[in-house]
Scaffold this active site. Structure first.
Site, PDB file in Angstrom:
ATOM      1  N   LYS A 177       0.885  -1.186   0.000  1.00 59.18           N
ATOM      2  CA  LYS A 177       0.000   0.000   0.000  1.00 59.18           C
ATOM      3  C   LYS A 177       0.913   1.224   0.000  1.00 59.18           C
ATOM      4  O   LYS A 177       1.637   1.485   0.946  1.00 59.18           O
ATOM      5  CB  LYS A 177      -0.856  -0.034   1.270  1.00 59.18           C
ATOM      6  CG  LYS A 177      -2.247   0.548   1.131  1.00 59.18           C
ATOM      7  CD  LYS A 177      -2.307   2.013   0.790  1.00 59.18           C
ATOM      8  CE  LYS A 177      -2.221   2.910   1.988  1.00 59.18           C
ATOM      9  NZ  LYS A 177      -1.965   4.308   1.628  1.00 59.18           N
ATOM     10  N   GLU A 252       7.549  -0.297  12.319  1.00 61.01           N
ATOM     11  CA  GLU A 252       8.625   0.705  12.227  1.00 61.01           C
ATOM     12  C   GLU A 252       7.966   2.073  12.374  1.00 61.01           C
ATOM     13  O   GLU A 252       7.390   2.593  11.423  1.00 61.01           O
ATOM     14  CB  GLU A 252       9.337   0.603  10.874  1.00 61.01           C
ATOM     15  CG  GLU A 252      10.120  -0.686  10.677  1.00 61.01           C
ATOM     16  CD  GLU A 252      11.450  -0.702  11.422  1.00 61.01           C
ATOM     17  OE1 GLU A 252      11.757   0.282  12.131  1.00 61.01           O
ATOM     18  OE2 GLU A 252      12.168  -1.704  11.314  1.00 61.01           O
ATOM     19  N   CYS A 286      12.546   9.286  10.174  1.00 62.69           N
ATOM     20  CA  CYS A 286      12.134   8.718  11.462  1.00 62.69           C
ATOM     21  C   CYS A 286      13.289   8.731  12.453  1.00 62.69           C
ATOM     22  O   CYS A 286      13.090   8.942  13.646  1.00 62.69           O
ATOM     23  CB  CYS A 286      11.615   7.304  11.271  1.00 62.69           C
ATOM     24  SG  CYS A 286      12.778   6.281  10.358  1.00 62.69           S
ATOM     25  N   GLU A 383       7.480  13.974  18.221  1.00 64.11           N
ATOM     26  CA  GLU A 383       8.134  14.007  16.913  1.00 64.11           C
ATOM     27  C   GLU A 383       7.614  15.201  16.105  1.00 64.11           C
ATOM     28  O   GLU A 383       6.405  15.384  15.986  1.00 64.11           O
ATOM     29  CB  GLU A 383       7.816  12.703  16.175  1.00 64.11           C
ATOM     30  CG  GLU A 383       8.535  12.556  14.863  1.00 64.11           C
ATOM     31  CD  GLU A 383       8.229  11.214  14.186  1.00 64.11           C
ATOM     32  OE1 GLU A 383       7.038  10.839  14.121  1.00 64.11           O
ATOM     33  OE2 GLU A 383       9.174  10.569  13.727  1.00 64.11           O
TER      34      GLU A 383
END
Ligand code: NAD
Length: 482
Positions: A177, A252, A286, A383
């Site tokens: 996806k 992840e 990330c 984040e």
């Protein structure tokens, strides 16, 4: 038929490029102008792709061949990807905002995943277990079957290859996806894969809404494994859906990674790491170095050097080779600015940046640095996913470790010191999946990568990752007459 119509792109389902009734507009983040459209995969497209992958897995066309055949497929895919680096890089640069060189690196890295895991495809070996007279016992590794892989927009091509290559090496069929905001480079990647002549249904690519087809796919019994790379809230949603069928997952997720800087640091080496750590890909990484935790004795000197570094970066679109490229969307830019505003309300000092580039249609934020940051502030805990660095002081090693480990995340961490004993001590104490010593992003596809805490679990990259894509089966045999 390949998907060569560069104004409108298609999904790859059961060996064919397929259109849909609806489409997504894909924007260039440097201009917010449309660069094309892609077919928006419907629920029925998702069901068709999953059924094709299921058929392929059940037919054992990938898993029952001699593994040397899979090695050949993998190496052929790597070659085909390398042949499309130029065209792919321009597509990825336009849709994602990154520089052409960085986009090329993504395709080269994607090829490298297929080379690396191609080299392992015929070495997935079990063991024999001694049980004494009368028994023979051995293990073997079966592929999972159908792997569902959900990809984010920040490194779509290399992250896609990171999971696809080991999955295919182990003999799985895959449904991928792609992300709504940056799906086109992955179409180029799949054009390369198509040329390698895998059986129909072995690989399928769907660009569709995460909430619609992503959730639908994650909840299906026909999916044997999920590899999700993306944000924490989406990961949590997927885990709940996966729980229904006890589907194993590799997660992840995000990060808030800290570099701990001791007084004996080599400042030039540190600045090179800060440049890459937080300003590469506009900080949309990330494992970005989003916190700099600096000994108080050199705090002012480091803040001053980082300020000079940030102010010396050129800001502009990826195709003119600027140092700092745009963030992915106007929405993302707005969210980053709101976090910067809140940081100042909580008492952080804006050293530089914090503003958008005037007279410009793109999503540009000037390189941004905050000092006088306290570990509990929102900007030091959450984040940002943009070019925003916070600098936090510490007085001793114990405090430094507590600050570095003091978020819910744990993806990577760094230590900057000339003292190897100190570096080793810290490497043991840092709560993260990977520790960099004296160079942020040291390592490569050969070393395992993944998080602890809200950064997720399971490992990608390296030999270890391959074992996420197989199940151990034990065969215990009673041997008569022994
Ligand atoms: P996101 O979670 O918004 O989306 C990731 C993918 O999930 C997209 O393909 C999206 O369509 C899909 N999705 C969204 N909702 C879904 C749902 N309900 N069910 C199934 N799928 C759904 O993340 P993003 O904004 O694309 O990426 C940024 C995030 O990814 C950051 O948090 C970043 O740290 C993380 N990330 C982690 C790694 C890693 O390796 N640890 C690498 C890159 C990015």
């Amino acid at each position: 038929m390949t998907n060569m119509n560069r104004k409108h792109w298609l999904n790859f389902i059961d060996g064919k490029w397929c259109d849909s009734e609806e489409r997504f507009e894909v924007l260039n983040p440097a201009t917010n102008q449309s660069i094309g459209t892609i077919a928006k995969a419907s629920m029925s497209d998702a069901a068709t792709a999953l059924a094709a992958a299921r058929r392929c897995a059940d037919s054992r066309q990938l898993s029952a061949v001699r593994p040397a055949e899979r090695v050949k497929w993998m190496h052929r895919i790597a070659q085909e990807i390398l042949g499309l680096v130029q065209v792919g890089a321009h597509v990825l640069c336009a849709e994602n905002g990154k520089t052409v060189d960085e986009a090329k690196d993504e395709f080269v890295e994607a090829a490298r995943y297929f080379e690396y895991y191609g080299g392992m495809a015929d070495k997935i070996e079990g063991v024999s277990i001694p049980l004494g007279n009368g028994y023979m016992d051995f293990t073997m590794y079966d592929p999972m079957g159908v792997s569902l892989q959900i990809v984010p927009w920040n490194f779509p091509v290399s992250i896609c290859a990171r999971a696809l290559a080991p999955a295919l090496a182990a003999g799985n069929a895959v449904v991928v996806k792609s992300p709504e905001l940056s799906p086109l480079g992955m179409c180029v990647l799949f054009e390369a894969i198509e040329r390698a002549g895998l059986p129909n249904g072995a690989v399928n690519l769907l660009c569709g809404s995460g909430r619609e087809i992503g959730s639908y796919l994650a909840a299906q019994k026909a999916v044997d494994q999920i590899v999700f790379t993306g944000s924490v809230p989406t990961g949590q949603t997927i885990l709940k859906l996966a729980a229904e069928n006890a589907t194993p997952c590799v997660m992840e997720l995000g990060g808030k990674s800290a570099a701990v800087v001791f007084p004996d640091v080599d400042l030039d080496q540190l600045m090179a790491s800060v440049r890459m750590g937080i300003f590469f890909n506009a900080g949309q990484v990330c494992s970005a170095m989003s916190r700099l935790v600096v000994h108080r004795s050199i705090y002012d000197a480091v803040v001053s050097r980082v300020k000079d570094l940030a102010q010396g970066l050129s800001v502009g679109s990826g195709d003119d080779g600027s140092d700092l490229t745009p963030v992915i969307s106007a929405r993302q830019l707005d969210q980053i600015q709101r976090m910067c505003q809140r940081a100042q309300e909580e008492g952080a000092v804006l050293v530089t940046g914090g503003e958008t580039v005037s007279n410009c249609q793109g999503n540009f934020l000037l390189p941004t640095v905050f000092s006088n940051v306290r570990p509990e502030m929102n900007i030091a805990q959450e984040e940002v996913f943009g070019p925003v660095l916070v600098i936090i002081p510490f007085d001793d090693e114990t405090e430094a470790m507590a600050i570095a480990n003091g978020t819910d995340f744990g993806l990577v961490a760094g230590v900057f010191t000339q003292d190897l004993n100190k570096a080793m001590r810290c490497a043991r104490l840092l709560r993260s999946g990977q520790v960099f010593v004296n160079e942020w992003y040291a390592g490569g596809i050969e070393v395992p990568f993944g998080g602890v805490g809200l950064s997720g679990y399971g490992r990608e990259r390296g030999q270890e990752a391959l074992y996420s894509y197989v199940r151990t089966k034990n065969v215990a045999i009673r041997v008569a007459g022994e």
